[in-house]
Design an enzyme around this catalytic site. Structure first.
Site, PDB file in Angstrom:
ATOM      1  N   GLY A 125      -0.738 -26.850  31.379  1.00  0.00           N
ATOM      2  CA  GLY A 125      -1.050 -26.527  29.989  1.00  0.00           C
ATOM      3  C   GLY A 125      -1.890 -27.633  29.374  1.00  0.00           C
ATOM      4  O   GLY A 125      -2.061 -28.702  29.964  1.00  0.00           O
ATOM      5  N   LEU A 126      -2.386 -27.345  28.179  1.00  0.00           N
ATOM      6  CA  LEU A 126      -3.244 -28.300  27.474  1.00  0.00           C
ATOM      7  C   LEU A 126      -2.511 -29.606  27.183  1.00  0.00           C
ATOM      8  O   LEU A 126      -1.274 -29.631  27.134  1.00  0.00           O
ATOM      9  CB  LEU A 126      -3.693 -27.691  26.136  1.00  0.00           C
ATOM     10  CG  LEU A 126      -4.611 -26.472  26.193  1.00  0.00           C
ATOM     11  CD1 LEU A 126      -4.768 -25.888  24.789  1.00  0.00           C
ATOM     12  CD2 LEU A 126      -5.966 -26.841  26.786  1.00  0.00           C
TER      13      LEU A 126
ATOM     14  N   THR B  67       5.415 -32.589  29.324  1.00  0.00           N
ATOM     15  CA  THR B  67       6.298 -33.742  29.560  1.00  0.00           C
ATOM     16  C   THR B  67       7.630 -33.555  28.843  1.00  0.00           C
ATOM     17  O   THR B  67       8.696 -33.804  29.424  1.00  0.00           O
ATOM     18  CB  THR B  67       5.602 -35.032  29.082  1.00  0.00           C
ATOM     19  OG1 THR B  67       4.404 -35.224  29.862  1.00  0.00           O
ATOM     20  CG2 THR B  67       6.504 -36.249  29.262  1.00  0.00           C
TER      21      THR B  67
ATOM     22  N   SER C 168      -3.694 -29.946  34.908  1.00  0.00           N
ATOM     23  CA  SER C 168      -4.123 -29.105  36.044  1.00  0.00           C
ATOM     24  C   SER C 168      -4.905 -27.882  35.571  1.00  0.00           C
ATOM     25  O   SER C 168      -4.418 -26.759  35.673  1.00  0.00           O
ATOM     26  CB  SER C 168      -2.932 -28.735  36.944  1.00  0.00           C
ATOM     27  OG  SER C 168      -1.782 -28.343  36.241  1.00  0.00           O
TER      28      SER C 168
HETATM   29  N1  LIG Z   1       8.744 -25.707  22.577  1.00  0.00           N
HETATM   30  C1  LIG Z   1       8.229 -26.928  22.724  1.00  0.00           C
HETATM   31  N2  LIG Z   1       8.191 -27.482  23.941  1.00  0.00           N
HETATM   32  C2  LIG Z   1       7.683 -28.706  24.138  1.00  0.00           C
HETATM   33  N3  LIG Z   1       7.156 -29.481  23.172  1.00  0.00           N
HETATM   34  C3  LIG Z   1       7.155 -28.986  21.903  1.00  0.00           C
HETATM   35  C4  LIG Z   1       7.682 -27.697  21.629  1.00  0.00           C
HETATM   36  N4  LIG Z   1       7.559 -27.472  20.316  1.00  0.00           N
HETATM   37  C5  LIG Z   1       6.988 -28.584  19.809  1.00  0.00           C
HETATM   38  N5  LIG Z   1       6.744 -29.502  20.745  1.00  0.00           N
HETATM   39  C6  LIG Z   1       6.138 -30.838  20.519  1.00  0.00           C
HETATM   40  O1  LIG Z   1       4.880 -30.883  21.168  1.00  0.00           O
HETATM   41  C7  LIG Z   1       4.595 -32.192  21.671  1.00  0.00           C
HETATM   42  C8  LIG Z   1       4.292 -32.077  23.168  1.00  0.00           C
HETATM   43  O2  LIG Z   1       3.920 -33.343  23.706  1.00  0.00           O
HETATM   44  P1  LIG Z   1       3.975 -33.631  25.270  1.00  0.00           P
HETATM   45  O3  LIG Z   1       5.268 -33.118  25.836  1.00  0.00           O
HETATM   46  O4  LIG Z   1       3.666 -35.064  25.463  1.00  0.00           O
HETATM   47  O5  LIG Z   1       2.777 -32.714  25.809  1.00  0.00           O
HETATM   48  P2  LIG Z   1       2.007 -32.773  27.210  1.00  0.00           P
HETATM   49  O6  LIG Z   1       2.867 -33.509  28.194  1.00  0.00           O
HETATM   50  O7  LIG Z   1       1.806 -31.320  27.555  1.00  0.00           O
HETATM   51  O8  LIG Z   1       0.706 -33.448  26.947  1.00  0.00           O
HETATM   52  C9  LIG Z   1       5.821 -33.034  21.388  1.00  0.00           C
HETATM   53  O9  LIG Z   1       5.592 -33.784  20.209  1.00  0.00           O
HETATM   54  C10 LIG Z   1       6.927 -31.978  21.157  1.00  0.00           C
HETATM   55  O10 LIG Z   1       7.939 -32.434  20.300  1.00  0.00           O
HETATM   56 MG   LIG Z   2       2.421 -35.244  29.297  1.00  0.00          MG
END
Ligand SMILES: Nc1ncnc2c1ncn2[C@@H]1O[C@H](COP(=O)(O)OP(=O)(O)O)[C@@H](O)[C@H]1O
Ligand SMILES: [Mg+2]
Length: 199
Positions: free
Chosen positions: A27-28, A34, A101
């Site tokens: 995902g984006l 994470t 990815s």
């Molecule tokens: N359902 C959800 N699942 C995961 N993250 C969420 C959700 N809703 C809101 N968020 C927020 O979105 C952000 C995602 O960040 P992160 O997990 O670091 O993204 P990535 O690893 O995809 O770049 C966090 O601040 C998280 O609290």
């Molecule tokens: Mg991440």
């Protein structure tokens, strides 16, 4: 440069231990990969799985240190993660990967590596680029929109969404806990994870 390398594949130890699988989040940036990975991991640990995280940012500081964000470097990074995940699965472990990815073809390569030894479960962490930019957890979207970062996925670099992922979570409509629960439930349905939690 690989002309003089003779990889020995050790076929005598190719037997998979069984029970392992790869949970592949895609995902984006900022979609929630994470966050959800770190909620799902402990749930699998409680169910007796040996979990290893292969998170994009961590991998880029170690295994893929020095790689950039060209298509070639992104593909190399993903193939490395896929290869390591396949080894973890071979030993009966659970690999949880969390890297953008962005390319269908490269995710398929990772799937092919893993499926030699066990299941590959793709989780599409769906959130619009507008929502990810609004969250802007690391301030990277602001830089990308200001032109300070070139080739940022979803802004000026492609993201190819999975066409038939095993699991989809919608992080605009769900809380992280709800998304994690959907993942664990689906893993139970698929028979890769038991529902019994260890005392
Ligand atoms: N359902 C959800 N699942 C995961 N993250 C969420 C959700 N809703 C809101 N968020 C927020 O979105 C952000 C995602 O960040 P992160 O997990 O670091 O993204 P990535 O690893 O995809 O770049 C966090 O601040 C998280 O609290
Ligand atoms: Mg991440």
């Amino acid at each position: 440069m690989t002309d003089n390398i003779f990889a020995h594949e050790h076929p005598e130890s190719e037997r998979a231990r069984g029970g392992g699988f790869t949970l592949w989040f895609t995902g984006l940036s900022g979609s929630g990969k994470t966050t959800i990975a770190h909620l799902v991991g402990p749930a699998l640990d409680e169910r007796g799985h040996v979990v290893e995280y292969l998170d994009g940012d961590t991998i880029r500081t170690h295994l893929s240190k020095g790689l950039g964000f060209s298509k070639e470097d992104r593909d190399t990074n993903i193939e490395r993660i896929g290869w390591v995940a396949s080894r973890i699965v071979r030993h009966g472990g659970t690999a949880i990967t969390a890297a953008i990815s962005p390319y269908v073809e490269t995710r398929q390569k990772a799937r092919d590596l893993v499926e030699q030894f066990g299941p590959f479960v793709e989780v599409y962490v769906n959130a619009s680029v507008e929502e990810c930019a609004r969250r802007d957890t690391n301030g990277l979207y602001a830089k990308a929109y200001a032109g300070e970062i070139k080739g940022f996925t979803g802004v000026d670099d492609p993201y190819e969404a999975p066409e038939s992922p095993e699991i989809v979570v919608d992080t605009e409509a769900q809380t992280p806990e709800e998304s994690a629960q959907i993942v664990v439930q689906k893993l139970e349905e698929l028979g890769f994870v038991g529902s019994e939690v260890r005392a």
